[in-house]
Design a protein around this motif. Structure first.
Motif, PDB file in Angstrom:
ATOM      1  N   GLY A 128       0.820  -1.208   0.000  1.00 44.22           N
ATOM      2  CA  GLY A 128       0.000   0.000   0.000  1.00 44.22           C
ATOM      3  C   GLY A 128       0.849   1.251   0.000  1.00 44.22           C
ATOM      4  N   ILE A 129       0.376   2.261   0.715  1.00 45.46           N
ATOM      5  CA  ILE A 129       1.051   3.569   0.693  1.00 45.46           C
ATOM      6  C   ILE A 129       1.794   3.837   1.995  1.00 45.46           C
ATOM      7  N   TYR A 182      -2.285   9.939  -5.660  1.00 48.26           N
ATOM      8  CA  TYR A 182      -2.494   9.527  -4.269  1.00 48.26           C
ATOM      9  C   TYR A 182      -3.595   8.474  -4.231  1.00 48.26           C
ATOM     10  N   ARG A 183      -3.701   7.805  -3.096  1.00 48.79           N
ATOM     11  CA  ARG A 183      -4.700   6.742  -2.928  1.00 48.79           C
ATOM     12  C   ARG A 183      -6.111   7.325  -3.025  1.00 48.79           C
ATOM     13  N   CYS A 184      -6.949   6.670  -3.814  1.00 51.12           N
ATOM     14  CA  CYS A 184      -8.386   6.972  -3.900  1.00 51.12           C
ATOM     15  C   CYS A 184      -8.668   8.425  -4.294  1.00 51.12           C
ATOM     16  N   GLN A 275       1.977  11.157  -0.883  1.00 56.10           N
ATOM     17  CA  GLN A 275       2.192   9.741  -0.592  1.00 56.10           C
ATOM     18  C   GLN A 275       3.223   9.107  -1.514  1.00 56.10           C
ATOM     19  N   TRP A 292       7.063   5.589  -6.507  1.00 53.10           N
ATOM     20  CA  TRP A 292       6.181   4.448  -6.775  1.00 53.10           C
ATOM     21  C   TRP A 292       6.943   3.402  -7.594  1.00 53.10           C
ATOM     22  N   GLY A 312      -1.538  -3.352  -6.231  1.00 56.07           N
ATOM     23  CA  GLY A 312      -2.182  -2.391  -5.340  1.00 56.07           C
ATOM     24  C   GLY A 312      -1.579  -1.004  -5.461  1.00 56.07           C
ATOM     25  N   ASP A 313      -1.797  -0.205  -4.430  1.00 57.55           N
ATOM     26  CA  ASP A 313      -1.496   1.225  -4.507  1.00 57.55           C
ATOM     27  C   ASP A 313      -0.011   1.532  -4.685  1.00 57.55           C
ATOM     28  N   LYS A 322      -5.559   4.437  -8.014  1.00 57.77           N
ATOM     29  CA  LYS A 322      -5.194   3.678  -6.820  1.00 57.77           C
ATOM     30  C   LYS A 322      -6.462   3.420  -6.020  1.00 57.77           C
ATOM     31  N   SER A 323      -7.144   2.335  -6.375  1.00 60.58           N
ATOM     32  CA  SER A 323      -8.419   1.993  -5.752  1.00 60.58           C
ATOM     33  C   SER A 323      -8.389   0.546  -5.298  1.00 60.58           C
ATOM     34  N   ALA A 327      -6.721  -2.758  -7.021  1.00 61.51           N
ATOM     35  CA  ALA A 327      -5.795  -3.607  -6.268  1.00 61.51           C
ATOM     36  C   ALA A 327      -6.211  -5.068  -6.382  1.00 61.51           C
TER      37      ALA A 327
END
Lengths: 420, 257
Positions: A128-129, A182-184, A275, A292, A312-313, A322-323, A327
């Motif tokens: 993940g992040i 960034y995530r989401c 992130q 990343w 994944g993220d 990045k959802s 993932a």
């Protein structure tokens, strides 16, 4: 579009070895028990029960980021997001309760925080992040214990929820949003919507102020229409061109400073920092200058190491966002490619689909969806597959989408972690 | 952080008609060749040999949103004035911005945001008063996503954001003008295309004379952003933005308020 049983079976459809039963007995280690790691562990064992699959995850359970904004709107308990690993262990996945701290890519083993090592034939990192501490002046892990980011669900979500409940009526909730990636991507704006819902009911003189490092954002027109119609000016968005980019935090965590000298005091501050990939991916030397992990599009194998996969993220999979949905889908593709590699066969041609639901209010949601494929070695969005909920839609459509979001959430949890 | 802030429009005035207005360039048109990357680059080079070191650029190798790509430029050892040309090699009109810079705190540090509709190479060329020429380039992969929203149409322009961080012997000036930078290529909701509407130029004057003149093209991102590090003696500085509709905005740092 929800994740139906048929969709899930399509995931298995890219695993021809599931029916062949290779029986390689290979050692596959997975780091991270979130959507990507859990999906990979489960599908590996489903595909080949002889595989030695070890999931390194320090916690007994995780909390899902999807639906964590519902907690902040008073719509769910945090406990309802809790997901343990019994569904995976029942399937034969070994849950190693430790933190992976390093990867020795030459010796092919993962070092754990308690000092032991686990060897692997193939390794999947799904960390993940992590946050770029220091990118915002004054904001680090210690400050985050008082000024939550709540961008990793669990204790941070609980902290922000407690602060919202304790806030006096009339206070301003500040949400600081980073630049891409960034995530989401739509997550901060769903959060603003659901916090506004909570404030409307319990603290009607309070408001939400979003300070954004971007000039525009995901599902912007849909969110802004909902804020105007449902929350009567309670949500205000300040983009970068209006001095929305947060540069620092001051006054013992009570004030945000922006790029062109703005000062914003908040009764509650939710600061989502820039992130990067989870720390172990960085330490393993897999990330590029962006922070990343570059990947082979067809396999989600890292470009740096043929024995190492990332899903994944943490990976660079744009145009996929990045959802959680991505993932889950990436993990299945990586598993298919990994099994093919172990069997000495070419990786199957992958395809992906993503849907991101966002709740505007209780039982009212919107979504964005798209399909993806590989062309000339690059991930691309399939033309004509992008679908965004319409503006000015009848309420029934928003209700239907909220119901589909609930169904999707139940289905994807079961798909990733199995039945508890 | 020490600095001064200026918000709001200090002056809005309409200039006389007849401002120079860049025309849209359609692929295959007669202008296509004139504004193409190779043509622009060769004209700028004018046969000069490239300096081996001194110019560097910092730009991400991949981005999710090609509408706003951060570019930082650093040039060491140049003598003023310096001409800088920012180009992209994947569009019919390769031009992003052309600058003439008279004063800076060594090394010359400049930042902005550029627009890359697709993956391509970003190039920066510089030439100083002695005729020395530098070039730096970087491929940028644009991995755009439908999950991201484009800038909404119809954004009003006008507000200038201005800030300076005081540093040893100088100050880092940053300015952002809210402006849609419409290229004339985006579809309009009601059919057709959104009208072309670009910033034409920005000039900065300091206490010691001209500081910078920037000519903007459609490769410059919406809400044009400028970073520049200047010596303290240059203050106060006055910024003058003019767009291709003849409208003008002025701002000053430190504020006269």
């Amino acid at each position: 579009m929800g994740l139906t049983r048929r969709t899930l079976l399509l995931g298995l459809g890219v695993l021809p070895w599931y029916v062949r039963g290779q029986g390689s007995g290979a050692r596959v280690v997975i780091v991270g028990g979130g959507f990507a790691g859990a999906t990979a562990a489960r599908y590996l064992r489903l595909a080949d029960p002889t595989l030695d699959v070890r999931l390194i995850e320090p916690h007994l359970a995780v909390h899902t980021c999807p639906f964590s904004n519902h907690v902040l709107g008073g719509l769910r308990d945090l406990a309802s997001l809790r997901q343990d690993f019994t569904g995976l262990t029942r399937l034969g996945v070994q849950h190693v309760r430790a933190r992976a701290v390093a990867v020795d890519r030459t010796a092919r083993h993962v070092r754990l925080d308690e000092g032991s090592r686990i060897g692997y034939d193939r390794l999947m990192l799904a960390p993940g992040i992590d946050f770029r501490w220091g990118a915002i002046d004054g904001y680090g892990p210690e400050m985050a214990e008082r000024v939550p980011h709540a961008w990793q669900a669990g204790p941070q979500t609980a902290l922000l929820w407690r602060q919202l409940q304790a806030m006096d009526d009339g206070g301003t909730v500040l949400i600081g949003v980073p630049d891409n990636p960034y995530r989401c991507p739509p997550g901060p704006y769903e959060r603003a919507s659901l916090i506004a819902h909570y404030l409307t009911r319990h603290k009607p003189r309070s408001k939400v102020l979003i300070l954004d490092a971007k000039d525009s954002f995901s599902k912007q027109a849909l969110f802004q229409q909902a804020w105007a119609q449902r929350y009567s000016g309670r949500v205000e968005w300040i983009g970068r061109s209006d001095d929305g980019r947060v540069m620092g935090i001051a006054r013992n965590g009570r004030e945000l400073h922006t790029e062109f000298g703005g000062r914003h005091r908040g009764a509650v501050i939710n600061l989502i920092p820039p992130q990067q990939a989870g720390a172990i991916a960085v330490h393993a030397g897999l990330t590029d200058d962006s922070g990343w992990v570059p990947l082979e599009a067809t396999t989600f194998r890292t470009r740096a190491d043929p024995y190492l996969y990332v899903a994944g993220d943490a990976g660079i999979a744009a145009p996929m966002p990045k959802s959680a949905y991505c993932a889950n889908a990436q993990a299945k593709v990586a598993v298919a490619a990994m099994l093919a590699d172990l069997a000495g066969q070419p990786a199957p041609e992958p395809h992906w689909h993503n849907v991101c639901y966002s709740l505007l209010a209780p039982e009212r949601a919107v979504s964005v969806a798209a399909g993806y494929r590989v062309e000339a070695g690059r991930l691309v969005e399939v033309p004509g597959t992008a679908v965004l909920s319409p503006l000015d839609a009848p309420d029934r459509l928003r209700i239907d989408e909220a119901e589909r979001a609930q169904a999707w959430y139940r289905a994807i949890r079961a798909d990733a972690w199995g039945a508890a | 952080m020490t600095g001064w802030r200026l918000t709001g429009v200090l002056l809005a005035a309409t200039l006389a008609a007849g401002q120079a207005s860049a025309r849209p360039v359609e692929p295959g048109s007669s202008d296509d060749h004139a504004y193409a990357y190779d043509t622009q680059r060769q004209r700028f080079m004018d046969g000069a040999a490239l300096q081996r070191r001194g110019l560097s650029i910092d730009v991400p190798s991949w981005v999710e949103d090609g509408a706003f790509v951060q570019l930082s430029i650093e040039l060491m050892g140049a003598r003023p004035p310096v001409e800088v040309l920012v180009l992209r090699d994947g569009e019919a009109d390769a031009r992003i911005a052309r600058l003439r810079i008279h004063q800076w705190q060594e090394p010359l540090r400049l930042g902005t945001r550029v627009r890359l509709p697709a993956s391509q190479t970003l190039a920066v060329l510089a030439r100083d008063i002695d005729g020395r020429v530098w070039q730096a380039e970087q491929a940028v992969e644009v991995l755009g996503s439908s999950c991201l929203a484009p800038l909404p149409p119809g954004v009003d322009w006008g507000e200038i954001r201005l800030w300076a961080d005081v540093q040893a012997g100088g100050f880092a000036l940053r300015s952002l003008l809210r402006h849609p930078m419409e290229t004339g290529r985006r579809p309009a909701a009601e059919g057709g295309r959104l009208p072309r509407w670009l910033l034409a130029r920005l000039s900065i004057e300091g206490a010691t004379g001209p500081v910078l003149a920037l000519e903007a093209f459609e490769g410059l991102a919406a809400n044009p952003l400028l970073h520049l590090v200047l010596p303290a003696r240059v203050a106060p500085v006055r910024l003058d933005y003019v767009d291709d509709r003849g409208e003008r905005r002025l701002a000053q740092w430190p504020s006269a308020e």
